[in-house]
Design a protein around this motif. Structure first.
Motif, PDB file in Angstrom:
ATOM      1  N   UNK A 169     -44.571 -22.407  36.866  1.00 19.37           N
ATOM      2  CA  UNK A 169     -44.314 -21.802  38.130  1.00 19.37           C
ATOM      3  C   UNK A 169     -44.737 -22.668  39.575  1.00 19.37           C
ATOM      4  N   UNK A 170     -43.821 -23.001  40.298  1.00 16.21           N
ATOM      5  CA  UNK A 170     -44.046 -23.935  41.236  1.00 16.21           C
ATOM      6  C   UNK A 170     -44.770 -23.536  42.388  1.00 16.21           C
ATOM      7  N   UNK A 171     -45.093 -24.463  43.361  1.00 16.55           N
ATOM      8  CA  UNK A 171     -45.959 -23.781  44.710  1.00 16.55           C
ATOM      9  C   UNK A 171     -44.739 -23.131  45.576  1.00 16.55           C
ATOM     10  N   UNK A 172     -43.505 -23.699  45.457  1.00 22.16           N
ATOM     11  CA  UNK A 172     -42.518 -22.844  46.398  1.00 22.16           C
ATOM     12  C   UNK A 172     -42.370 -21.479  45.496  1.00 22.16           C
ATOM     13  N   UNK A 173     -42.399 -21.371  44.297  1.00 20.12           N
ATOM     14  CA  UNK A 173     -42.139 -19.896  43.716  1.00 20.12           C
ATOM     15  C   UNK A 173     -43.462 -19.005  44.193  1.00 20.12           C
ATOM     16  N   UNK A 174     -44.617 -19.563  44.020  1.00 25.62           N
ATOM     17  CA  UNK A 174     -45.801 -18.630  44.524  1.00 25.62           C
ATOM     18  C   UNK A 174     -45.522 -18.186  46.088  1.00 25.62           C
ATOM     19  N   UNK A 175     -44.984 -19.331  46.839  1.00 23.67           N
ATOM     20  CA  UNK A 175     -44.921 -18.999  48.261  1.00 23.67           C
ATOM     21  C   UNK A 175     -43.813 -17.992  48.609  1.00 23.67           C
ATOM     22  N   UNK A 176     -42.846 -18.175  47.695  1.00 25.50           N
ATOM     23  CA  UNK A 176     -41.621 -17.074  48.020  1.00 25.50           C
ATOM     24  C   UNK A 176     -42.148 -15.586  47.669  1.00 25.50           C
ATOM     25  N   UNK A 177     -42.835 -15.515  46.581  1.00 24.29           N
ATOM     26  CA  UNK A 177     -43.287 -14.468  46.070  1.00 24.29           C
ATOM     27  C   UNK A 177     -44.127 -13.766  46.721  1.00 24.29           C
ATOM     28  N   UNK A 178     -45.419 -14.556  47.371  1.00 28.65           N
ATOM     29  CA  UNK A 178     -46.127 -13.949  48.246  1.00 28.65           C
ATOM     30  C   UNK A 178     -45.674 -13.655  49.566  1.00 28.65           C
ATOM     31  N   UNK A 179     -44.392 -14.047  50.147  1.00 29.40           N
ATOM     32  CA  UNK A 179     -43.815 -13.942  51.216  1.00 29.40           C
ATOM     33  C   UNK A 179     -42.934 -12.359  51.212  1.00 29.40           C
ATOM     34  N   UNK A 180     -42.511 -12.329  49.826  1.00 26.38           N
ATOM     35  CA  UNK A 180     -41.714 -11.154  49.599  1.00 26.38           C
ATOM     36  C   UNK A 180     -42.748  -9.849  49.475  1.00 26.38           C
TER      37      UNK A 180
END
Length: 319
Positions: free
Chosen positions: A302-313
């Motif tokens: 899980x990349x940091x970008x994945x985490x950020x995009x999921x959190x934003x969703x």
């Protein structure tokens, strides 16, 4: 309804709606059937103390809640199945007062045929006065667990990052998009909260504080929660329905694909279970040398970008 369905009128119902990958299988197999005084309706599929045909009818009735198209749900058929099951349940017959009857079915959060609001409305017709409970898990961890589960079943082939990328596309109907909806707690509460009092338990408490978890899960403290906490403490290190790592996933995945390939041939068909292929001594021996292998873990990263995009969703949806 009380005259036509006296057992339903007498019962107190708790509906465990999941969602997937929040410890549901462990509760269903290791804890709930063993709590004395709790009338456990099952997943539902089979309860050894209730005649098999009654269990099948209950399973079909609950299945119809999420699978019957609009205008085709038969609430009376579902009520009859529940009433018939309770009539033949020794645990219900032995209980005094208004026993707590628990149904656990994580498909109740799956809105692939009808919306969660419609599912909740149907459930309220079958289980009047019920409460609903869900187990909450941090969404990234839940999504990663769901991804590994689907990957091991050879239903998806992408890396986790690619899977999430497809899920977040506008209008996506991918398995990842379905997974994102599972852990949208705000939507879950809107959908079910219109029809049921709701509460939740935190999955982390299954390991941190079993007493708190069971009290939160059942919505009440007391003997049932204490009995459940003791069983959970006894079994909480048992791992069910998970893939230990990439190497183990590839083992299950390879066998799944081999079964599907065989079933395309003009020979007798092999049964392909919808879950992992199995647990027990044979699979323990097959998996043992693979569990320590770090091979290919990047696909599960899980990349940091994945985490950020999921959190934003989720933030955009009020979570």
């Amino acid at each position: 309804m009380s005259d036509a369905y006296p057992h339903i009128a007498r019962a107190r119902f708790l509906l465990h709606i999941g969602p997937p990958k929040t410890g549901t299988t462990s509760l269903q197999e290791l804890v709930l059937p063993r709590i004395d005084g709790l009338v456990y309706l099952g997943k539902p599929w089979f309860n050894p103390d209730v005649p098999y045909d009654k269990c099948v009818n209950l399973h079909r009735a609950v299945d119809s809640v999420t699978k019957a198209p609009l205008g085709h749900f038969d609430a009376d058929m579902a009520r009859r199945a529940v009433e018939d099951w309770l009539t033949h349940s020794p645990a219900f017959a032995a209980a005094s007062g208004r026993p707590l009857c628990l149904l656990s079915e994580e498909r109740l959060t799956l809105s692939d045929v009808v919306s969660q609001v419609e599912i909740a409305a149907r459930l309220s017709q079958v289980f009047p006065g019920a409460h609903a409970v869900y187990v909450r898990r941090e969404p990234v961890a839940a999504l990663l667990s769901l991804y590994k589960w689907l990957y091991a079943r050879a239903w998806i082939h992408d890396s986790f990052s690619r899977w999430i990328d497809k899920a977040l596309r506008p209008g996506s109907t991918s398995t990842g998009a379905v997974g994102l909806r599972y852990y949208d707690w705000a939507a879950l509460k809107r959908g079910y909260g219109a029809h049921f009092p709701m509460h939740h338990a935190e999955m982390g408490d299954m390991h941190r504080d079993v007493h708190r978890f069971m009290a939160d899960y059942l919505g009440e403290a007391g003997p049932l929660a204490e009995a459940g906490a003791a069983l959970l403490a006894e079994t909480r290190h048992t791992v069910l329905n998970v893939s230990r790592n990439r190497a183990v996933s590839e083992l299950h995945r390879g066998v799944k694909l081999a079964i599907r390939g065989w079933n395309k041939l003009p020979f007798s068909k092999l049964d392909e279970k919808p879950e992992y292929l199995g647990e027990g001594p044979m699979w323990d021996r097959l998996e043992a040398p693979l569990r320590r292998l770090p091979l290919g873990q990047g696909k599960f990263r899980v990349t940091d970008q994945d985490r950020e995009r999921i959190a934003r969703y989720y933030a955009e949806r009020g979570n």
